[in-house]
Design a protein around this motif. Structure first.
Motif, PDB file in Angstrom:
ATOM      1  N   ASP A 225     -15.714  17.671  26.933  1.00  0.00           N
ATOM      2  CA  ASP A 225     -15.678  16.332  26.342  1.00  0.00           C
ATOM      3  C   ASP A 225     -14.470  16.172  25.420  1.00  0.00           C
ATOM      4  OD1 ASP A 225     -16.940  13.727  25.953  1.00  0.00           O
ATOM      5  OD2 ASP A 225     -17.340  14.421  23.907  1.00  0.00           O
ATOM      6  N   ASN A 228     -11.342  15.865  27.561  1.00  0.00           N
ATOM      7  CA  ASN A 228     -11.259  14.542  28.190  1.00  0.00           C
ATOM      8  C   ASN A 228     -10.840  13.473  27.196  1.00  0.00           C
ATOM      9  OD1 ASN A 228     -11.952  15.290  30.819  1.00  0.00           O
ATOM     10  ND2 ASN A 228     -14.150  15.165  30.401  1.00  0.00           N
ATOM     11  N   LYS A 229     -11.400  13.537  25.989  1.00  0.00           N
ATOM     12  CA  LYS A 229     -11.053  12.553  24.956  1.00  0.00           C
ATOM     13  C   LYS A 229      -9.586  12.680  24.550  1.00  0.00           C
ATOM     14  CE  LYS A 229     -15.556  11.924  22.679  1.00  0.00           C
ATOM     15  NZ  LYS A 229     -16.323  12.177  21.430  1.00  0.00           N
ATOM     16  N   SER A 230      -9.106  13.913  24.459  1.00  0.00           N
ATOM     17  CA  SER A 230      -7.725  14.124  24.014  1.00  0.00           C
ATOM     18  C   SER A 230      -6.716  13.595  25.030  1.00  0.00           C
ATOM     19  CB  SER A 230      -7.471  15.609  23.747  1.00  0.00           C
ATOM     20  OG  SER A 230      -7.568  16.367  24.926  1.00  0.00           O
ATOM     21  N   PHE A 233      -6.685   9.836  25.019  1.00  0.00           N
ATOM     22  CA  PHE A 233      -5.950   9.300  23.870  1.00  0.00           C
ATOM     23  C   PHE A 233      -4.463   9.211  24.191  1.00  0.00           C
ATOM     24  CE2 PHE A 233      -3.543   9.569  19.973  1.00  0.00           C
ATOM     25  CZ  PHE A 233      -4.266   8.827  19.051  1.00  0.00           C
ATOM     26  N   GLU A 248     -10.558  10.138  16.183  1.00  0.00           N
ATOM     27  CA  GLU A 248     -11.106   9.625  17.443  1.00  0.00           C
ATOM     28  C   GLU A 248     -11.617  10.743  18.354  1.00  0.00           C
ATOM     29  OE1 GLU A 248      -8.897   6.815  19.682  1.00  0.00           O
ATOM     30  OE2 GLU A 248      -8.373   5.568  17.944  1.00  0.00           O
ATOM     31  N   VAL A 249     -10.942  11.883  18.341  1.00  0.00           N
ATOM     32  CA  VAL A 249     -11.283  12.948  19.283  1.00  0.00           C
ATOM     33  C   VAL A 249     -12.277  13.944  18.696  1.00  0.00           C
ATOM     34  CG1 VAL A 249     -10.373  14.851  20.675  1.00  0.00           C
ATOM     35  CG2 VAL A 249      -9.094  12.715  20.497  1.00  0.00           C
TER      36      VAL A 249
END
Length: 332
Positions: A225, A228-230, A233, A248-249
């Protein structure tokens, strides 16, 4: 376009050199084919600069290239100097000899600048010559493939005071990682937006895969997760801001503090300084994206690829062993 070719062998093996004292005189079609072959080598926006441990003028490649830019009449003599430097750099018997092309690309518009290209061909590929209706209609020969050059460097006549701007490629390291970049050219990557994007992604990937599980109890799903978030971004934003990224991450204050400490240690170990704010380079993101595949490997039987919502996958255990539950709406 001014172009000359020399034959450069391996010094350790005593293969010698063969210098030409004349530029090549090519027809328009051949000239265009060679120019496309040479310039088509550079696919990445990653750039480099000449450097020296002391004074920049002690970098021989920098000095020779500067002389050509300053006086094009020295092109032939200094192309030989480039050849001598390349020959002296071959201190590994695995380094293959080949043809050295030195090319001066003159600016062809107000928005263009002069460039010097240094190209080396090493590999020989087999090809067929076809002679229809003759006694021996097929002949096998070897030559240089126009698909991909072995080694290439393109020096732009700008930012001389900081070692010029270069693009550098080595597609045939052949057991020697340093011959072209370090022993011959002596170049380092420039600290531009490509560099900062690339290194920021390196740092975060290493943190998630190495430091995070060593310091905290996290599942493979959590790691996937974060990865994926990084990458999301970097793909969605035009500018990187470290505080915004970590909020955010990572979100959690303890994780953010841990990451900052890891980033500081990483920079000290690698002797680099990665900016906290910079424009994101899309080319660097695209290149690094392949290293951000979120995969959970289960023994030797299954791989689970996680591309999004981690709430749709849950880990559990029963009398038969560990297992994952995967929720989905439709099957393709």
């Amino acid at each position: 376009m001014k172009i000359i070719v020399h034959k450069i062998g391996n010094k350790i093996l005593g293969e010698g050199v063969g210098f030409s004292d004349e530029e090549l005189h090519l027809d328009e079609n051949t000239s265009e084919i060679l120019q496309n072959y040479f310039l088509g080598s550079f696919k990445s926006e990653e750039t480099f600069h000449f450097y020296s441990e002391s004074y920049l003028s002690n970098n021989i490649a920098f000095r020779v290239v500067s002389a050509i830019f300053e006086n094009n009449k020295t092109f032939i003599d200094n192309s030989m100097n480039i050849g001598r430097l390349l020959y002296d750099a071959a201190e590994n018997p695995r380094v293959q000899g080949g043809e050295l092309f030195v090319v001066l690309f003159k600016a062809d518009s107000e928005n263009d600048i002069d460039k010097i290209g240094i190209f080396k061909t090493e590999k020989r590929e087999p090809f067929l010559k076809i002679f229809p209706n003759e006694h021996d209609p097929i002949e096998v020969d070897k030559g240089i493939s126009l698909a991909k050059i072995d080694k290439a460097a393109l020096i732009f006549n700008k930012d001389k005071e900081s070692g010029y701007v270069l693009q550098v490629v080595d597609n045939n390291k052949n057991g020697d990682m340093y011959y072209w970049f370090e022993d011959f050219l002596k170049v380092k990557q420039r600290t531009d937006e490509y560099f900062h994007t690339q290194e920021s992604l390196h740092i975060f990937k290493d943190y998630i895969k190495k430091q995070l599980p060593a310091e905290f109890e996290v599942t493979k799903t959590d790691q996937a997760d974060f990865l994926n978030k990084s990458i999301a971004f970097f793909k969605e934003k035009e500018e990187f801001k470290l505080d915004e990224f970590t909020q955010e991450v990572l979100g959690d204050g303890i994780l953010i503090k841990s990451f900052h400490e890891f980033k500081t240690d990483y920079e000290q170990d690698m002797q680099i300084n990665v900016a906290e704010e910079f424009p994101i380079n899309d080319s660097a993101v695209k290149k690094q994206q392949k290293h951000f595949k979120s995969i959970i490997k289960l023994d030797t039987n299954f791989h689970i690829y996680i591309h999004g919502d981690k709430s749709k996958i849950q880990q559990d255990q029963d009398e038969n062993g560990k297992f994952y539950k995967v929720y989905f709406e439709k099957e393709d």
